[in-house]
Design an enzyme around this catalytic site. Structure first.
Site, mmCIF file in Angstrom:
data_model
loop_
_atom_site.group_PDB
_atom_site.id
_atom_site.type_symbol
_atom_site.label_atom_id
_atom_site.label_comp_id
_atom_site.label_asym_id
_atom_site.label_seq_id
_atom_site.Cartn_x
_atom_site.Cartn_y
_atom_site.Cartn_z
ATOM 1 N N HIS A 357 0.801 -1.231 0.000
ATOM 2 C CA HIS A 357 0.000 0.000 0.000
ATOM 3 C C HIS A 357 0.829 1.275 0.000
ATOM 4 C CE1 HIS A 357 -3.973 -1.871 0.694
ATOM 5 N NE2 HIS A 357 -3.218 -2.819 1.229
ATOM 6 N N LYS A 545 -8.114 13.955 4.462
ATOM 7 C CA LYS A 545 -7.198 12.812 4.445
ATOM 8 C C LYS A 545 -6.242 12.986 5.612
ATOM 9 C CE LYS A 545 -6.106 14.187 0.199
ATOM 10 N NZ LYS A 545 -6.348 12.989 -0.560
ATOM 11 N N ARG A 546 -5.461 11.947 5.925
ATOM 12 C CA ARG A 546 -4.468 12.111 6.986
ATOM 13 C C ARG A 546 -3.554 13.284 6.658
ATOM 14 N NH1 ARG A 546 -4.122 8.229 11.256
ATOM 15 N NH2 ARG A 546 -2.170 9.282 11.746
ATOM 16 N N LYS A 551 1.111 14.540 1.094
ATOM 17 C CA LYS A 551 -0.238 14.838 0.602
ATOM 18 C C LYS A 551 -0.432 16.322 0.329
ATOM 19 C CE LYS A 551 -2.212 10.858 3.116
ATOM 20 N NZ LYS A 551 -2.911 9.999 2.139
ATOM 21 N N THR A 653 -8.332 6.796 -1.897
ATOM 22 C CA THR A 653 -9.693 6.294 -2.070
ATOM 23 C C THR A 653 -10.702 7.401 -1.792
ATOM 24 O OG1 THR A 653 -9.480 5.411 0.170
ATOM 25 C CG2 THR A 653 -9.307 3.837 -1.643
ATOM 26 N N LYS A 657 -14.591 8.530 -3.499
ATOM 27 C CA LYS A 657 -15.831 8.859 -2.780
ATOM 28 C C LYS A 657 -16.335 10.233 -3.217
ATOM 29 C CE LYS A 657 -13.822 6.170 0.883
ATOM 30 N NZ LYS A 657 -12.891 6.213 2.024
HETATM 31 C C1 26Q Z 1 3.321 0.169 10.566
HETATM 32 C C2 26Q Z 1 4.184 -0.199 11.602
HETATM 33 C C3 26Q Z 1 4.061 0.389 12.857
HETATM 34 C C4 26Q Z 1 3.071 1.323 13.075
HETATM 35 C C5 26Q Z 1 2.207 1.677 12.057
HETATM 36 C C6 26Q Z 1 2.344 1.108 10.788
HETATM 37 C C7 26Q Z 1 1.436 1.510 9.693
HETATM 38 C C8 26Q Z 1 0.082 1.641 9.928
HETATM 39 C C9 26Q Z 1 -0.774 2.038 8.912
HETATM 40 C C10 26Q Z 1 1.912 1.757 8.417
HETATM 41 C C11 26Q Z 1 1.042 2.141 7.394
HETATM 42 C C12 26Q Z 1 -0.315 2.274 7.639
HETATM 43 C C13 26Q Z 1 -1.302 2.689 6.641
HETATM 44 C C14 26Q Z 1 -1.058 2.906 5.352
HETATM 45 C C15 26Q Z 1 -2.109 3.370 4.444
HETATM 46 O O1 26Q Z 1 -3.206 3.679 4.865
HETATM 47 N N1 26Q Z 1 -1.826 3.450 3.142
HETATM 48 C C16 26Q Z 1 -2.825 3.911 2.189
HETATM 49 O O2 26Q Z 1 -3.539 2.780 1.702
HETATM 50 C C17 26Q Z 1 -4.625 3.174 0.874
HETATM 51 C C18 26Q Z 1 -5.388 1.922 0.506
HETATM 52 O O3 26Q Z 1 -4.679 1.169 -0.411
HETATM 53 C C19 26Q Z 1 -4.137 3.931 -0.340
HETATM 54 O O4 26Q Z 1 -5.251 4.381 -1.049
HETATM 55 C C20 26Q Z 1 -3.269 5.112 0.074
HETATM 56 O O5 26Q Z 1 -2.691 5.721 -1.059
HETATM 57 C C21 26Q Z 1 -2.170 4.655 1.030
HETATM 58 O O6 26Q Z 1 -1.437 5.759 1.518
#
Ligand code: 26Q
Length: 809
Positions: A357, A545-546, A551, A653, A657
């Protein structure tokens, strides 16, 4: 059980639950009690429906998918479940008879915020599609006691408070204390060879923690299937020192037992960034070990053997976070079922598939090898073996190429690399948009692509269009029903039929009227909650978004400052009134993200103090952006900001929406924007900025922000004004960051390189907005072209090409 109760029967069901659970009648019930009683009746219907469906799946010997993810950002459940089950009207009537309003009860439900953002929400959308399309599916995750923190904004500063969701959310969970598993951490491992030639693995001084499943049912829309989401909660295994206990020293006995329950306490609040914390590693293994044990148990109960696992089971890992299911499945096959390594490896690699991702290097997970070995000694041994065998294979493919092999290895330089483990242990690796999948092949996993070209695939993301269009924008859904029939609700590609109405002035005008109603409704909600007044005749320009540098909320802010200065210099300037709406949470330790929130809030405050500017320009920073807030806001949005630096956003995503709700996109050629442009046509989307290739070139030749600055008067004025500041606060630090002349931090996301192009394109877009009829036409065409971006389409692709799944009706 009757899955289709009429309103009289629903009324009886609710009254029964009220009596049994709360000892009260409908007259005496509070809103909260009534919401809970209603939810419990729905949960009961779903549980029965799930049992019937599971029986069918077992009888058919059908393959199932297990979707493993550290996050499921579900939001609320009551409304979706009622609509999907076709029971919304019966419930509405029943509740009316009981003196309650269903719409108001929806608001009693807290969001289940068990995720950070995109990845977690995608998992939730996929569960919806899986059940709606009649695929047998189970999701696995952790039952965090606290979901993603609640955000408060105090004087422009983000303050985090715990998200206590269980008191209202627990009604959806069914505890299964009869289906617990033990998960082992630490200690030492001993191998003991037996006379019959097999090796027994013994554990000494390991800590055992119990995993208790809490099941949630997710209904499909007008389908037979009900998906199950199994959330694990950690529980102490009370191993008291009985001697102390019987001597009356029970507090000491309790003090000595470890507190295992912290494992499922809280969701880590960072996305696209990893920290390598030991507790996070424990969470990941906890999820994986309990889930794999549960999968094996279910499979053995039906088939009594594991050789056919790849034919009957697909295990999908959503990013690398659950990648330990590869060595965990190896452990169980080899240690507990005595498979040979080769046979076990064949089973594992044919069962597991992986979605990546992100391409951000700081999000690629790796664990310190020593920590890993201490925490998970047996898994470490298995990972080492996987690594050694892989290195031999790679040596044959790339003889003598040490540096390449060491980059591809799982264990190296004192780290365990989860992405490499995921690629090596899966039969399929996919990205989440066309562009992202090519970046994976050309750069992130370039060497793996040479070794295993057949593993690489793309499945572009999609959204639960019933939730994000039909249920949250009923006005638009009704218009679509009238124009093209209701088929699109189950076949989102049929939305394309709506394009035929682009030249129908009445329909165009209704698209506009619906948007305006939604704007009025949203403005009313904001006013009630915050006192802030939004001009509903201004254009709603939305970035939700975050908060992350890549971004580029900051690029948006720069453009807003430009408009602010235009109005400051010339208060009589004729300008389309614009309201810029932001919703964003920053990871708690991410200082730059918090500074950007503060900048946005201070611009907003400053404008509030300038009535002349306020007539034409407004900034609203919404506190505590969440799934429910998105559902309220998105139907009212007119401009969708998707302005990440090209090559950085895997898909996005939110863009989908907003598009399906008729907002027009201003964006870079990044992530899914590329495919949105293909779908809707370049004339109906506003694309600007550097392409991913140009970004790459600029990066290699050296990005010098000053070059863009000195030649651009507008930019000079804007950046200088950052130091002057807003509402009494200077943002000189951000100016230095953008110009790369501060110490340490520099802007790797090249805001200044894209500024001019963004500014010009935004201006063109606002001009287009003033031509209402042409705008409505574009809006209509965006809705019509959004069918491709439904999760139903994504899931059909996964089922067909990756999981080998068949529907069970
Ligand atoms: C990993 C290790 C330790 C702590 C946290 C994490 C962690 C947690 C969440 C690393 C990454 C995430 C989330 C990533 C994420 O949301 N990526 C997004 O995924 C979407 C769905 O595919 C995409 O549309 C976005 O582009 C992408 O940024």
């Amino acid at each position: 059980m009757n899955y289709n109760p009429n309103s009289t029967e629903v009324k009886q069901l609710i009254e029964g639950v009220l009596q049994r659970h709360f000892g009260c009648s409908a007259k005496e019930a509070s809103c909260d009690q009534m919401y809970k009683a209603t939810a419990i009746t729905v949960k009961n219907i779903l549980s029965d429906k799930r049992s019937a469906y599971k029986k069918k799946v077992n009888e058919a010997g059908a393959k199932r998918v297990y979707y493993m993810c550290m996050e499921f950002l579900l939001g609320r459940s009551l409304k979706t479940n009622l609509h999907n089950l076709g029971l919304a009207t019966a419930y509405e009537k029943a509740l009316k008879k009981l003196g309650f309003d269903l719409e108001a009860l929806y608001e009693c439900e807290p969001d289940a915020g068990l995720g950070n953002g995109g990845l977690g929400r995608l998992a939730a959308c996929f569960m919806d599609s899986l059940s709606s399309l009649d695929y047998p599916a189970t999701g696995f995750s952790i039952c965090y006691e606290y979901g993603l923190f609640k955000q408060m904004i105090v004087d422009g500063i983000q303050v985090e408070t715990p998200d206590v969701w269980l008191p209202g959310g627990e009604v959806w969970l069914a505890p299964r204390t009869d289906r617990t598993y033990k998960v082992r951490f630490g200690g030492r491992v001993k191998e003991e060879w037996k006379l019959d030639g097999h090796c027994e693995i013994l554990y000494e001084d390991a800590e055992e923690i119990e995993a208790v499943p809490y099941d949630m049912m997710i209904s499909g829309a007008d389908s037979a299937a009900v998906s199950q989401l199994r959330l694990w909660r950690a529980r102490n295994i009370q191993k008291f020192d009985m001697r102390l206990f019987t001597q009356g020293q029970y507090t000491q006995a309790v003090e000595q037992s470890t507190n295992a329950e912290i494992i499922s306490k809280v969701l880590y609040p960072s996305d696209n960034h990893t920290e390598g914390k030991l507790l996070r590693l424990s969470q990941q293994y906890f999820l994986v070990s309990a889930s794999i044990q549960s999968i094996i148990r279910d499979h053995m109960a039906v088939y009594g053997k594991l050789d056919n696992l790849p034919e009957k089971v697909a295990i999908h890992i959503n990013d690398t976070h659950p990648a330990l299911c590869i060595p965990e499945l190896m452990r169980i096959l080899v240690d507990e079922y005595f498979f040979s390594w080769e046979k076990a490896w064949d089973i594992v690699t044919r069962t597991v598939s992986y979605t990546n991702h992100t391409v951000m290097p700081e999000a690629l997970e790796s664990w310190n090898e020593d920590l890993f070995r201490l925490k998970l000694p047996r898994i470490y041994m298995i990972v080492k073996e996987i690594n050694e065998r892989f290195c031999r294979e790679a040596w044959n493919a790339f003889p003598g190429n040490w540096s390449r092999i060491s980059q591809m290895s799982v264990v190296g330089y004192g780290q365990v690399r989860m992405a490499n483990l995921s690629v090596i242990g899966s039969h399929s690796v996919n990205g989440v948009s066309e562009l992202h999948s090519s970046i994976l092949k050309d750069s992130t996993f370039k060497d793996f692509y040479r070794l295993y070209p057949y593993k690489f695939d793309n499945v572009t993301n999609g959204i639960a269009h019933r939730r994000w269009l039909c249920y949250s924008n009923p006005g638009l859904a009704e218009l679509l029903d009238e124009c093209i029939g209701t088929d699109y609700r189950h076949h989102p590609e049929s939305l394309s039929d709506f394009a035929k109405f682009a030249d129908d002035a009445t329909v165009r005008d209704r698209v506009r009227a619906i948007k305006h109603e939604n704007k009025v409704k949203f403005a009313k909600m904001v006013r009630e909650k915050t006192g802030k007044i939004i001009d509903t005749h201004s254009v709603f320009d939305v970035q939700i978004k975050r908060l992350h540098e890549y971004k580029r909320q900051l690029l948006n802010a720069l453009n807003i400052i430009g408009l602010y200065l235009d109005l400051k210099e010339n208060p009589n300037l004729e300008m389309q009134p614009q309201t810029f709406i932001f919703g964003a949470k920053a990871a708690p330790g991410y200082d730059m993200a918090k500074r950007i929130i503060k900048l946005l809030c201070m611009i907003s405050k400053d404008i509030d103090q300038n009535p002349r500017i306020k007539e034409k320009l407004n900034v609203v920073f919404l506190e505590n952006y969440s799934v429910s807030m998105a559902e309220a806001l998105i139907p009212s949005a007119e401009i969708s900001e998707q302005i990440s630096l090209a090559g950085k956003e895997a898909s996005g995503t939110g863009c989908m929406k907003l598009m399906i709700n008729g907002a027009l996109t201003i964006g870079t050629l990044d992530g899914a924007n590329v495919e949105m442009q293909e779908a809707v046509g370049a004339e109906n989307i506003f694309i600007f900025g550097l392409t991913a290739n140009e970004v790459e070139q600029l990066w290699l030749s050296g990005y010098r922000a000053a070059n863009y600055y000195i030649s651009n008067d507008r930019l000079i004025r804007i950046i200088k004004y950052l130091s002057t500041g807003f509402a009494g606060e200077s943002f000189a630090d951000i100016a230095a960051y953008l110009l790369n002349n501060g110490h340490g931090v520099a802007d790797p996301y090249m805001c200044l390189a894209d500024f001019e192009s963004y500014y010009q394109t935004h201006k063109v877009m606002i001009d287009a907005y003033t031509n209402k009829d042409a705008w409505n036409r574009m809006s209509l065409l965006n809705i019509a072209a959004a069918g491709k971006f439904a999760a139903d389409r994504s899931i059909e692709e996964y089922a067909d090409r990756i999981w080998g799944l068949k529907k069970v009706k």
